[in-house]
Motif scaffolding. Sequence first.
Motif, PDB file in Angstrom:
ATOM      1  N   ALA A 194      91.829  -4.868  20.423  1.00 48.40           N
ATOM      2  CA  ALA A 194      92.262  -3.576  20.116  1.00 48.40           C
ATOM      3  C   ALA A 194      92.958  -3.403  18.959  1.00 48.40           C
ATOM      4  O   ALA A 194      93.908  -4.341  18.731  1.00 48.40           O
ATOM      5  CB  ALA A 194      92.927  -3.036  21.347  1.00 48.40           C
ATOM      6  N   PRO A 238      83.409  -1.659  14.239  1.00 44.40           N
ATOM      7  CA  PRO A 238      83.372  -1.919  15.805  1.00 44.40           C
ATOM      8  C   PRO A 238      82.474  -3.151  16.199  1.00 44.40           C
ATOM      9  O   PRO A 238      81.527  -3.309  15.519  1.00 44.40           O
ATOM     10  CB  PRO A 238      82.907  -0.702  16.550  1.00 44.40           C
ATOM     11  N   ARG A 269      76.735  -0.802  18.181  1.00 41.80           N
ATOM     12  CA  ARG A 269      78.194  -0.867  18.391  1.00 41.80           C
ATOM     13  C   ARG A 269      79.146   0.244  19.020  1.00 41.80           C
ATOM     14  O   ARG A 269      78.714   1.201  19.056  1.00 41.80           O
ATOM     15  CB  ARG A 269      78.787  -1.148  16.817  1.00 41.80           C
ATOM     16  N   SER A 275      83.039   0.495  21.384  1.00 37.98           N
ATOM     17  CA  SER A 275      84.437   0.154  21.874  1.00 37.98           C
ATOM     18  C   SER A 275      84.527   0.072  23.331  1.00 37.98           C
ATOM     19  O   SER A 275      83.887   0.992  24.017  1.00 37.98           O
ATOM     20  CB  SER A 275      85.636   0.816  21.164  1.00 37.98           C
ATOM     21  N   ALA A 321      89.785  -5.941  25.516  1.00 31.76           N
ATOM     22  CA  ALA A 321      89.610  -4.705  24.623  1.00 31.76           C
ATOM     23  C   ALA A 321      88.770  -5.196  23.687  1.00 31.76           C
ATOM     24  O   ALA A 321      89.057  -6.161  22.892  1.00 31.76           O
ATOM     25  CB  ALA A 321      91.177  -4.312  24.109  1.00 31.76           C
ATOM     26  N   LEU A 322      87.701  -4.454  23.345  1.00 31.20           N
ATOM     27  CA  LEU A 322      86.761  -4.552  22.463  1.00 31.20           C
ATOM     28  C   LEU A 322      86.793  -3.464  21.252  1.00 31.20           C
ATOM     29  O   LEU A 322      86.412  -2.286  21.776  1.00 31.20           O
ATOM     30  CB  LEU A 322      85.387  -4.908  22.751  1.00 31.20           C
ATOM     31  N   GLY A 323      87.050  -3.632  20.199  1.00 31.93           N
ATOM     32  CA  GLY A 323      87.184  -2.507  19.093  1.00 31.93           C
ATOM     33  C   GLY A 323      88.435  -1.735  19.276  1.00 31.93           C
ATOM     34  O   GLY A 323      89.292  -2.361  19.770  1.00 31.93           O
ATOM     35  N   ASP A 324      88.561  -0.534  18.740  1.00 36.01           N
ATOM     36  CA  ASP A 324      89.774   0.246  18.566  1.00 36.01           C
ATOM     37  C   ASP A 324      89.589   1.268  19.810  1.00 36.01           C
ATOM     38  O   ASP A 324      89.072   2.101  19.892  1.00 36.01           O
ATOM     39  CB  ASP A 324      89.732   0.892  17.257  1.00 36.01           C
ATOM     40  N   VAL A 325      90.303   0.721  20.889  1.00 30.80           N
ATOM     41  CA  VAL A 325      90.619   1.572  22.133  1.00 30.80           C
ATOM     42  C   VAL A 325      91.465   2.364  22.345  1.00 30.80           C
ATOM     43  O   VAL A 325      91.664   3.348  23.209  1.00 30.80           O
ATOM     44  CB  VAL A 325      90.588   0.728  23.279  1.00 30.80           C
ATOM     45  N   PHE A 383      84.135   3.094  28.017  1.00 30.98           N
ATOM     46  CA  PHE A 383      83.494   2.391  26.639  1.00 30.98           C
ATOM     47  C   PHE A 383      82.858   3.784  26.127  1.00 30.98           C
ATOM     48  O   PHE A 383      82.457   4.561  26.823  1.00 30.98           O
ATOM     49  CB  PHE A 383      82.774   1.298  26.905  1.00 30.98           C
ATOM     50  N   ASP A 416      79.085   3.891  19.508  1.00 29.32           N
ATOM     51  CA  ASP A 416      79.363   4.736  18.504  1.00 29.32           C
ATOM     52  C   ASP A 416      78.030   5.572  18.197  1.00 29.32           C
ATOM     53  O   ASP A 416      78.554   6.873  17.744  1.00 29.32           O
ATOM     54  CB  ASP A 416      79.823   3.840  17.171  1.00 29.32           C
TER      55      ASP A 416
END
Length: 344
Positions: A11, A34, A51, A53, A66-70, A294, A297
Amino acid sequence: MSPGRPPPMSASTAPSAVPSSAPASASGASDAVPPVLAEVVRSGFVEGRHRGSLVVLAADGSVERALGDVSAPVFPRSSNKPMQAAGVLRAGLDLAGERLALAAASHSGEVFHRDLVHKMLGEHGLTPARLQCPPDLPLDPEEKETYLATGSVRDRVVMNCSGKHTAMLAACALRDWPLESYLDPEHPLQRIVHTVVEEAAGEPVAAVGTDGCGAPLAAISLMGLARAYRAFVLAAPGTPERRVADAMRAHPEYVAGTRRPDTWLMREVPGVLSKMGAEAVQAVALPDGRALAFKIDDGGTRTLGPVLARALTLMGLDAPVLERIGHAPLLGGGRRVGEIRAAF
């Protein structure tokens, strides 16, 4: 992780929240690319990547994955509906059972959905003409074919958000609030909903937009969305939040439909609360307080099942329904030649 797949991203730092009066485009999302959450594989060749989050909360509410900008705000779309339904209850409307589940629904437009919308309207002295959601066809493809074959046309009651709109109108009628402006963000009912969203998410609403059905749409982070679902399943019995969660879990076919993953998951795994949203958003809470949220995108809803099934598996859920939810074959010439698969 399979060779060639990018490693998970952690994150990133949360951007500044956008005032709720600011346009949705000013969300201040991170510039970081992402991670890939899903791959499209045809004939052994990866022809596309989606892609997004994703965040997973542990039972104690801490971040487990956490994957990506959460922390960046997103529009949860219909994943916000449980909070909107709780707002209707806070306004004083007494709903329970199938009626409350339908108030939180993105229903498929099946006959039993339409029948209950008509019944609820009549119970509160309302008519379909009062609904301000747009006329639409059934959300479920099979139901849409059957509906069109009878010569039926787009209708407001058929629209997947008609249960929510009916509940909102009924609450306004009960409180003698204006019916014509029930979708105005400054309407007393919508102010209550706004408060519910902020309380459940544990953060300020970052922006207010307009959802596809015309209702106000509150932007929160994926962290906030997961916290909200966790709060609903852990809420004290009898509270608006718990009443909504209990009704959805007891009557999942009214939340979605007979051929929908949310229904399958809530029906086959006791205590799970699940709700998808347009533009590929999903939120789930387990009865012990574990939760996930989630967003893909590009809005590719075809990825929802594989990503959801993979995330729940990583959370330790072991249930046959996950294979059904994650099944997303690609066809070529009428036969399976590939799949959409999770990439984390």
